[in-house]
Scaffold this active site. Structure first.
Site, PDB file in Angstrom:
ATOM      1  N   CYS A   7       0.976  -1.086   0.014  1.00 46.01           N
ATOM      2  CA  CYS A   7       0.026   0.059   0.156  1.00 46.01           C
ATOM      3  C   CYS A   7       0.910   1.218   0.020  1.00 46.01           C
ATOM      4  O   CYS A   7       2.078   1.030   0.161  1.00 46.01           O
ATOM      5  CB  CYS A   7      -0.856  -0.148   1.142  1.00 46.01           C
ATOM      6  N   CYS A  79      -4.588  -0.977  -2.147  1.00 42.70           N
ATOM      7  CA  CYS A  79      -5.203   0.322  -2.159  1.00 42.70           C
ATOM      8  C   CYS A  79      -6.684   0.419  -2.572  1.00 42.70           C
ATOM      9  O   CYS A  79      -6.789  -0.620  -3.464  1.00 42.70           O
ATOM     10  CB  CYS A  79      -4.423   1.462  -3.041  1.00 42.70           C
ATOM     11  N   CYS A  86      -2.058   2.740  -6.505  1.00 47.46           N
ATOM     12  CA  CYS A  86      -1.397   1.800  -5.803  1.00 47.46           C
ATOM     13  C   CYS A  86       0.161   1.794  -6.418  1.00 47.46           C
ATOM     14  O   CYS A  86       0.428   1.958  -7.431  1.00 47.46           O
ATOM     15  CB  CYS A  86      -2.183   0.367  -6.175  1.00 47.46           C
TER      16      CYS A  86
END
Length: 142
Positions: A7, A79, A86
């Site tokens: 992330c 994400c 992302c």
């Protein structure tokens, strides 16, 4: 099996995902990282995971660059929102997946609402990563 969960900040969703995956099978090698790691894991993420019986209080956000030269069975981005980008991972990866979630740390409103958002996302992460574990990972471990 080695799994890397990515992330941006590595402070919330990727840390919760990491905790759940590790809890499903202690023999998995699970890591998480971010492209712009935060200073610490979000305290609300630590709280909701503790309520699930999983301790991520000793986890530290890490930069994805430390893992680039390692081979991975899975690299999973978590994400969620359209406004987020992302991270991409250019390393040696057998399987790339995206399992997106809303970012509960972006929730605004009352303490109760923010708490409910963390619990909602935590529940979603647990469910979707358990499905991933049962349907994708566990069959490969036999």
């Amino acid at each position: 099996m080695k799994i890397l969960i990515l992330c941006t900040g590595n402070s919330c969703r990727s840390q919760m995902s990491h905790g759940f995956m590790q809890s499903f099978d202690k023999n998995l090698k699970v890591f998480s990282a971010g492209t712009k790691p935060a200073e610490k894991v979000n305290p609300m993420a630590v709280k909701v995971m503790a309520e699930c019986g999983i301790d991520i209080s000793q986890h530290k956000p890490k930069n994805v660059n430390i893992y680039v030269d390692e081979p991975w069975d899975y690299v999973i981005t978590v994400c969620g929102g359209a406004m987020e980008s992302c991270p991409t991972f250019a390393g040696k990866v057998k399987n790339r997946l995206h399992i997106g979630f809303d970012d509960p740390s972006e929730a605004v409103g009352s303490v109760e609402f923010i708490d409910s958002e963390f619990h909602r996302v935590c529940d979603e992460i647990k469910e979707r990563f358990y499905d991933f574990y049962i349907n994708e990972v566990k069959p490969q471990l036999k």
